[in-house]
Design an enzyme around this catalytic site. Structure first.
Site, PDB file in Angstrom:
ATOM      1  N   LYS A 168     -24.407  55.982   8.680  1.00 53.39           N
ATOM      2  CA  LYS A 168     -23.726  56.281   9.939  1.00 53.39           C
ATOM      3  C   LYS A 168     -22.304  55.726   9.933  1.00 53.39           C
ATOM      4  O   LYS A 168     -21.493  56.125  10.760  1.00 53.39           O
ATOM      5  CB  LYS A 168     -24.524  55.761  11.143  1.00 53.39           C
ATOM      6  CG  LYS A 168     -25.002  54.332  11.092  1.00 53.39           C
ATOM      7  CD  LYS A 168     -26.005  54.070  12.249  1.00 53.39           C
ATOM      8  CE  LYS A 168     -26.847  52.843  11.999  1.00 53.39           C
ATOM      9  NZ  LYS A 168     -28.040  52.742  12.796  1.00 53.39           N
TER      10      LYS A 168
ATOM     11  N   LYS B 271     -25.226  56.137  -0.417  1.00 52.84           N
ATOM     12  CA  LYS B 271     -26.288  56.490   0.528  1.00 52.84           C
ATOM     13  C   LYS B 271     -25.705  57.157   1.782  1.00 52.84           C
ATOM     14  O   LYS B 271     -24.556  56.892   2.145  1.00 52.84           O
ATOM     15  CB  LYS B 271     -27.134  55.260   0.883  1.00 52.84           C
ATOM     16  CG  LYS B 271     -26.475  54.291   1.811  1.00 52.84           C
ATOM     17  CD  LYS B 271     -27.486  53.368   2.508  1.00 52.84           C
ATOM     18  CE  LYS B 271     -26.728  52.562   3.558  1.00 52.84           C
ATOM     19  NZ  LYS B 271     -27.505  51.785   4.462  1.00 52.84           N
TER      20      LYS B 271
ATOM     21  N   LYS C 110     -20.183  44.581   3.345  1.00 50.47           N
ATOM     22  CA  LYS C 110     -19.670  44.633   4.718  1.00 50.47           C
ATOM     23  C   LYS C 110     -18.508  43.675   4.930  1.00 50.47           C
ATOM     24  O   LYS C 110     -17.596  43.968   5.705  1.00 50.47           O
ATOM     25  CB  LYS C 110     -20.785  44.308   5.724  1.00 50.47           C
ATOM     26  CG  LYS C 110     -21.729  45.472   5.975  1.00 50.47           C
ATOM     27  CD  LYS C 110     -22.397  45.308   7.326  1.00 50.47           C
ATOM     28  CE  LYS C 110     -23.291  46.474   7.657  1.00 50.47           C
ATOM     29  NZ  LYS C 110     -23.991  46.284   8.940  1.00 50.47           N
TER      30      LYS C 110
HETATM   31  P1  AMP Z   1     -29.815  50.773   9.912  1.00 47.69           P
HETATM   32  O1  AMP Z   1     -29.305  52.054  10.446  1.00 47.69           O
HETATM   33  O2  AMP Z   1     -28.931  50.195   8.857  1.00 47.69           O
HETATM   34  O3  AMP Z   1     -30.261  49.804  10.957  1.00 47.69           O
HETATM   35  O4  AMP Z   1     -31.127  51.184   9.105  1.00 47.69           O
HETATM   36  C1  AMP Z   1     -32.360  51.446   9.749  1.00 47.69           C
HETATM   37  C2  AMP Z   1     -33.397  51.848   8.740  1.00 47.69           C
HETATM   38  O5  AMP Z   1     -33.040  53.093   8.127  1.00 47.69           O
HETATM   39  C3  AMP Z   1     -33.576  50.848   7.588  1.00 47.69           C
HETATM   40  O6  AMP Z   1     -34.952  50.781   7.273  1.00 47.69           O
HETATM   41  C4  AMP Z   1     -32.799  51.471   6.473  1.00 47.69           C
HETATM   42  O7  AMP Z   1     -33.287  51.064   5.209  1.00 47.69           O
HETATM   43  C5  AMP Z   1     -33.064  52.954   6.711  1.00 47.69           C
HETATM   44  N1  AMP Z   1     -31.991  53.786   6.140  1.00 47.69           N
HETATM   45  C6  AMP Z   1     -30.679  53.775   6.490  1.00 47.69           C
HETATM   46  N2  AMP Z   1     -29.980  54.666   5.753  1.00 47.69           N
HETATM   47  C7  AMP Z   1     -30.872  55.256   4.901  1.00 47.69           C
HETATM   48  C8  AMP Z   1     -30.764  56.267   3.866  1.00 47.69           C
HETATM   49  N3  AMP Z   1     -29.609  56.846   3.587  1.00 47.69           N
HETATM   50  N4  AMP Z   1     -31.897  56.598   3.209  1.00 47.69           N
HETATM   51  C9  AMP Z   1     -33.086  56.010   3.501  1.00 47.69           C
HETATM   52  N5  AMP Z   1     -33.254  55.073   4.455  1.00 47.69           N
HETATM   53  C10 AMP Z   1     -32.163  54.686   5.153  1.00 47.69           C
END
Ligand code: AMP
Ligand code: TRP
Length: 341
Positions: free
Chosen positions: A205, A202, A119
């Site tokens: 968003k 991965k 990041k």
């Molecule tokens: P965040 O959107 O970064 O706050 O992520 C929220 C949750 O979603 C966390 O537990 C991440 O590990 C999970 N997460 C985000 N992107 C993925 C993905 N592509 N595959 C699996 N889990 C994800």
């Protein structure tokens, strides 16, 4: 070390830094609901707004996204009668313990975090101090609730190891057995849902290409189109899951179908072996629309009444503070702070 028995408690958080993807849903939200429904743990879920502001958030967007993530939790099946749902800035104990932990964690631990490196990029001098300290706040989120289990996607594994290091160092430095050594709960076919354009990245968003992800807000046509255009190799599906080992894009689509249907990828393969993409992709899109459609509709219904969402979050924050405040007070005592009588 440990003689202390901790109440089985789940904590997890999602950042309100944009809309949710299918990766968030399958890797996080859906599993939160499964853990809530298993009734084996107290469950505490948090919209982590203090984490989101480690990078710039337009204030109106932050407000809207916080309510959207809360609505997504509820639409996916989190029940405020069973689980606690709140936003982080309403329970001040999180930021307070975050400061204490930034005095426990070491600079070198933070510098090794791959999320920090990704990041901050080349421009780390311009990154916020909060982005660097972020894992100390995440450790505080978890440990201020004495959480024993944390369901997350694979990308958070390193932060959870750091959380365990913070707990162990605190316990060691102060000669106590106060913070639990939390267990990560990572796994299943959706631990790492990959981009639809590049099987080595991965689904995220923050990816500049909207075609790389399915958003929780996408309608049936968008979902069908994105799966139809998803990158794959030209080969049909092999006979077994094993045959997908070196075919990341193809494996990702099979994993997604398995996670959507609560099946193992091996089981899915026994049904789709030999299919071409012209057959498999429309089927996958249909299953995704069936699962996500009702969640998106329920989210939109909830968002029509923001006051009700705010009420649920405020009630959740009160319950979260009721757990966190005594744990924080005890931490201050252990560290030797003189307290108001
Ligand atoms: P965040 O959107 O970064 O706050 O992520 C929220 C949750 O979603 C966390 O537990 C991440 O590990 C999970 N997460 C985000 N992107 C993925 C993905 N592509 N595959 C699996 N889990 C994800
Ligand atoms: N760092 C997590 C993410 O980006 C969000 C998060 C913050 C979190 N605090 C947490 C996840 C505590 C689990 C537990 O996805």
């Amino acid at each position: 070390m440990t003689g202390t028995a901790f109440t089985p408690r789940v904590f997890s958080g999602i950042q309100p830094s944009g809309g949710l993807t299918l990766g968030n849903y399958l890797g996080a939200l859906k599993r939160f609901v499964d853990m809530q429904d298993a009734d084996t743990h107290e469950c505490v879920f948090c919209v982590v707004d203090l984490h989101a502001i480690t990078v710039w958030q337009n204030p109106e967007d932050l407000t809207r996204q916080t309510r959207e993530i809360a609505a997504a939790f509820l639409a996916a099946g989190i029940d405020p009668a069973k689980a606690i749902l709140f936003n982080q800035s309403q329970a001040p104990e999180h930021a307070q313990l975050g400061w204490l932990f930034s005095c426990i964690a070491r600079m070198g631990w933070m510098r090794r975090m791959t999320q920090w490196k990704d990041k901050a990029g080349k421009n780390s001098e311009e990154a916020s101090l909060g982005l660097f300290a972020y894992p100390a706040l995440m450790a505080a989120d978890i440990l201020v609730h004495h959480a024993t289990h944390v369901p997350v996607g694979d990308d958070q594994k390193q932060h959870l190891e750091l959380t365990r290091d913070v707990a162990a160092k605190f316990n060691h430095d102060y000669g106590v057995d106060f913070f639990p050594i939390t267990e990560p709960v990572i796994g299943g076919p959706a631990a790492r849902v990959m981009s639809l354009r590049d099987g080595t990245k991965k689904m995220s968003k923050s990816d500049p290409s909207d075609m790389s992800r399915i958003n929780l807000s996408d309608d049936a046509d968008a979902i069908a189109q994105k799966f139809r255009k998803a990158r794959t190799d030209p080969e049909p599906l092999p006979d077994s899951y094993e045959g997908l080992k070196d075919r990341p894009e193809a494996r990702n689509l099979v994993d997604i179908l398995a996670a959507l249907q609560d099946r193992t990828p091996e089981d899915v393969m026994s049904e789709v072996a030999g299919q071409g993409w012209g057959q498999f992709k429309p089927h996958l899109a249909e299953v995704a629309v069936e699962t996500m459609g009702p969640i998106t509709a329920e989210m939109n219904r909830l968002l029509a009444d923001p006051a009700e969402i705010d009420r649920i979050l405020a009630d959740g924050a009160e319950r979260a503070s009721a757990i966190a405040a005594p744990i924080l007070a005890r931490t201050f005592d252990i560290m030797g702070m003189v307290r108001r009588a």
